[in-house]
Design a protein around this motif. Structure first.
Motif, mmCIF file in Angstrom:
data_model
loop_
_atom_site.group_PDB
_atom_site.id
_atom_site.type_symbol
_atom_site.label_atom_id
_atom_site.label_comp_id
_atom_site.label_asym_id
_atom_site.label_seq_id
_atom_site.Cartn_x
_atom_site.Cartn_y
_atom_site.Cartn_z
ATOM 1 N N GLU A 105 0.818 -1.234 0.101
ATOM 2 C CA GLU A 105 0.040 -0.162 -0.095
ATOM 3 C C GLU A 105 0.848 1.283 0.020
ATOM 4 O OE1 GLU A 105 -3.237 2.312 2.748
ATOM 5 O OE2 GLU A 105 -2.786 0.018 3.373
ATOM 6 N N LYS A 106 1.927 1.346 1.012
ATOM 7 C CA LYS A 106 2.669 2.349 0.926
ATOM 8 C C LYS A 106 3.547 2.877 -0.348
ATOM 9 C CE LYS A 106 4.772 1.201 4.750
ATOM 10 N NZ LYS A 106 5.601 1.479 5.917
ATOM 11 N N GLU A 107 3.890 1.683 -1.034
ATOM 12 C CA GLU A 107 4.565 1.839 -2.260
ATOM 13 C C GLU A 107 3.969 2.665 -3.331
ATOM 14 O OE1 GLU A 107 7.396 -1.061 -5.007
ATOM 15 O OE2 GLU A 107 6.070 -1.854 -3.846
ATOM 16 N N LYS A 108 2.538 2.727 -3.400
ATOM 17 C CA LYS A 108 1.769 3.373 -4.204
ATOM 18 C C LYS A 108 1.719 5.000 -4.098
ATOM 19 C CE LYS A 108 -0.879 -0.788 -5.181
ATOM 20 N NZ LYS A 108 -2.210 -1.321 -4.841
ATOM 21 N N ILE A 109 2.024 5.256 -2.719
ATOM 22 C CA ILE A 109 1.761 6.638 -1.978
ATOM 23 C C ILE A 109 3.021 7.483 -2.354
ATOM 24 C CG2 ILE A 109 1.608 8.062 -0.159
ATOM 25 C CD1 ILE A 109 0.210 5.751 1.263
ATOM 26 N N GLN A 110 2.898 8.601 -3.120
ATOM 27 C CA GLN A 110 4.036 9.591 -3.504
ATOM 28 C C GLN A 110 5.244 8.876 -4.338
ATOM 29 O OE1 GLN A 110 2.624 12.585 -2.712
ATOM 30 N NE2 GLN A 110 4.501 13.207 -1.636
ATOM 31 N N SER A 111 4.888 7.937 -5.173
ATOM 32 C CA SER A 111 5.743 7.010 -5.710
ATOM 33 C C SER A 111 6.631 7.892 -6.661
ATOM 34 C CB SER A 111 4.997 5.914 -6.698
ATOM 35 O OG SER A 111 4.290 6.643 -7.609
ATOM 36 N N THR A 112 6.389 8.928 -7.377
ATOM 37 C CA THR A 112 7.431 9.652 -8.247
ATOM 38 C C THR A 112 8.312 10.447 -7.237
ATOM 39 O OG1 THR A 112 5.683 10.101 -9.946
ATOM 40 C CG2 THR A 112 7.414 11.563 -9.859
ATOM 41 N N GLU A 113 7.945 10.959 -6.074
ATOM 42 C CA GLU A 113 8.669 11.575 -5.116
ATOM 43 C C GLU A 113 9.674 10.743 -4.590
ATOM 44 O OE1 GLU A 113 4.986 14.057 -5.492
ATOM 45 O OE2 GLU A 113 5.325 11.838 -5.329
ATOM 46 N N LYS A 114 9.187 9.472 -4.264
ATOM 47 C CA LYS A 114 10.170 8.285 -3.852
ATOM 48 C C LYS A 114 11.304 7.990 -4.736
ATOM 49 C CE LYS A 114 6.811 6.594 -0.492
ATOM 50 N NZ LYS A 114 5.912 5.558 -0.087
ATOM 51 N N MET A 115 11.033 7.860 -5.786
ATOM 52 C CA MET A 115 12.069 7.595 -6.895
ATOM 53 C C MET A 115 13.014 8.697 -7.087
ATOM 54 S SD MET A 115 11.675 4.437 -7.739
ATOM 55 C CE MET A 115 13.046 4.330 -8.853
ATOM 56 N N LEU A 116 12.434 9.902 -6.879
ATOM 57 C CA LEU A 116 13.521 11.060 -6.959
ATOM 58 C C LEU A 116 14.452 11.187 -5.864
ATOM 59 C CD1 LEU A 116 11.106 13.807 -8.359
ATOM 60 C CD2 LEU A 116 12.959 12.839 -9.582
ATOM 61 N N ILE A 117 13.921 10.768 -4.620
ATOM 62 C CA ILE A 117 14.647 10.871 -3.372
ATOM 63 C C ILE A 117 15.543 9.478 -3.677
ATOM 64 C CG2 ILE A 117 14.703 10.217 -0.716
ATOM 65 C CD1 ILE A 117 11.717 11.783 -0.926
ATOM 66 N N GLY A 118 15.159 8.476 -3.898
ATOM 67 C CA GLY A 118 16.072 7.193 -3.798
ATOM 68 C C GLY A 118 17.273 7.562 -5.193
ATOM 69 N N ALA A 119 16.869 8.014 -6.244
ATOM 70 C CA ALA A 119 17.991 8.609 -7.164
ATOM 71 C C ALA A 119 19.016 9.422 -6.302
ATOM 72 C CB ALA A 119 17.272 8.989 -8.438
ATOM 73 N N ALA A 120 18.425 10.606 -5.771
ATOM 74 C CA ALA A 120 19.529 11.386 -4.986
ATOM 75 C C ALA A 120 20.402 10.892 -4.100
ATOM 76 C CB ALA A 120 18.731 12.559 -4.477
ATOM 77 N N ALA A 121 19.756 9.945 -3.275
ATOM 78 C CA ALA A 121 20.474 9.203 -2.341
ATOM 79 C C ALA A 121 21.677 8.396 -2.868
ATOM 80 C CB ALA A 121 19.465 8.150 -1.385
ATOM 81 N N ALA A 122 21.174 7.692 -4.098
ATOM 82 C CA ALA A 122 22.223 6.724 -4.746
ATOM 83 C C ALA A 122 23.418 7.424 -5.186
ATOM 84 C CB ALA A 122 21.529 6.202 -6.008
ATOM 85 N N LYS A 123 23.207 8.851 -5.576
ATOM 86 C CA LYS A 123 24.511 9.494 -5.859
ATOM 87 C C LYS A 123 25.575 9.638 -4.602
ATOM 88 C CE LYS A 123 21.925 12.010 -9.302
ATOM 89 N NZ LYS A 123 21.497 13.614 -9.921
ATOM 90 N N LEU A 124 25.269 9.434 -3.464
ATOM 91 C CA LEU A 124 26.016 9.602 -2.239
ATOM 92 C C LEU A 124 26.857 8.408 -2.251
ATOM 93 C CD1 LEU A 124 23.510 10.899 0.325
ATOM 94 C CD2 LEU A 124 25.049 12.447 -1.204
ATOM 95 N N LEU A 125 26.731 7.567 -2.826
ATOM 96 C CA LEU A 125 27.745 6.210 -2.893
ATOM 97 C C LEU A 125 29.023 6.556 -3.251
ATOM 98 C CD1 LEU A 125 24.990 3.581 -3.426
ATOM 99 C CD2 LEU A 125 25.485 4.344 -1.311
ATOM 100 N N GLN A 126 29.741 5.847 -2.739
ATOM 101 C CA GLN A 126 31.273 5.840 -2.883
ATOM 102 C C GLN A 126 31.990 4.625 -3.418
ATOM 103 O OE1 GLN A 126 33.017 8.940 -3.344
ATOM 104 N NE2 GLN A 126 31.135 9.812 -2.354
#
Length: 254
Positions: free
Chosen positions: A71-92
């Protein structure tokens, strides 16, 4: 002296501008007693115009409930993908990271494009299932009591395993972020595991969409002094961002 209707309108106006109000501030602004303001807040709550909280009120229900991960996966799904993509850029390159549970950290897992080797330890089964498809990522799945609603493990066994590791970053999902109460989840055992995760990580990064702000879950994870960065979307009010930054927490808006 202003009328009761004028007081109520001022309270609603403040709520619409700031998201919440404080009894002490309202008393000072309107030159009335706290008893009067509390009666006003109760009347407005009875009309469904606000929710009373400890020492004040808010426009939205501050208490969150447990929902299934599907159920939660359907809420703010676009925003969550943008947040996840920004977080992935922090990996070294050659990073060793810890990923907690939640649909926003799952979005991170889907966005990871490793630069060199990457080791991921996670409590979330859906995160492991996503990352196991990547041959360049070593995945270690924590064990323990399976919490079905979040598709993740909790409990003392998972906590004991963490004692053997040290991580550069923890990516943490939460159910609620409240400026007074801190970061929360709807499950006490998960909150305790999250605290252990923070202890073994050099940096804690919270991934949360804007609907999590101003809400409280049943189990408190920590205060903002334990958080280094929050990545969220542009739906977060400016006053919340300023308050977090004043407490020393970096806020990244996507």
């Amino acid at each position: 002296m202003i009328t009761i209707a004028e007081r109520h309108q001022q309270i609603i106006n403040r709520l619409q501008q700031e998201g919440k109000v404080n009894v002490a501030d309202l008393c000072a602004d309107m030159d009335v007693s706290s008893v009067t303001i509390r009666k006003d807040l109760k009347l407005l709550e009875d009309k469904g115009l606000l929710f009373r909280t400890h020492g004040g009120a808010t426009l939205h229900n501050p208490y969150t409930v447990d929902r299934s991960v599907n159920e939660k996966e359907k809420i703010q799904s676009t925003e969550k993908m943008l947040i996840g993509a920004a977080a992935a850029k922090l990996l070294q390159p050659n990073d060793s990271i810890l990923i907690a549970s939640g649909t926003t950290v799952l979005a991170l897992a889907k966005s990871i494009q490793p630069k060199g080797a990457l080791t991921v330890i996670t409590s979330a089964l859906n995160v492991s299932q996503e990352l196991i498809q990547r041959p360049e990522i070593e995945v270690i799945q924590l064990g323990g009591l399976l919490r079905k609603s979040s598709s993740s493990v909790t409990g003392p066994y998972a906590e004991s395993i963490l004692a053997d590791f040290s991580f550069s970053k923890l990516f943490l999902g939460v159910d609620g972020i409240d400026l007074e109460f801190g970061l929360t989840t709807t499950n006490v055992m998960e909150a305790h595991l999250n605290r252990q995760m923070i202890k073994v990580s050099q940096k804690t990064i919270v991934l949360a969409d804007s609907t999590k702000f101003g809400r409280r879950g049943f189990g408190r994870i920590c205060g903002f002094e334990d958080i280094d960065q929050i990545i969220t979307d542009k739906g977060v009010p400016d006053y919340v961002v300023k308050a977090l930054e004043a407490m020393g927490t970096k806020v990244t808006i996507v």
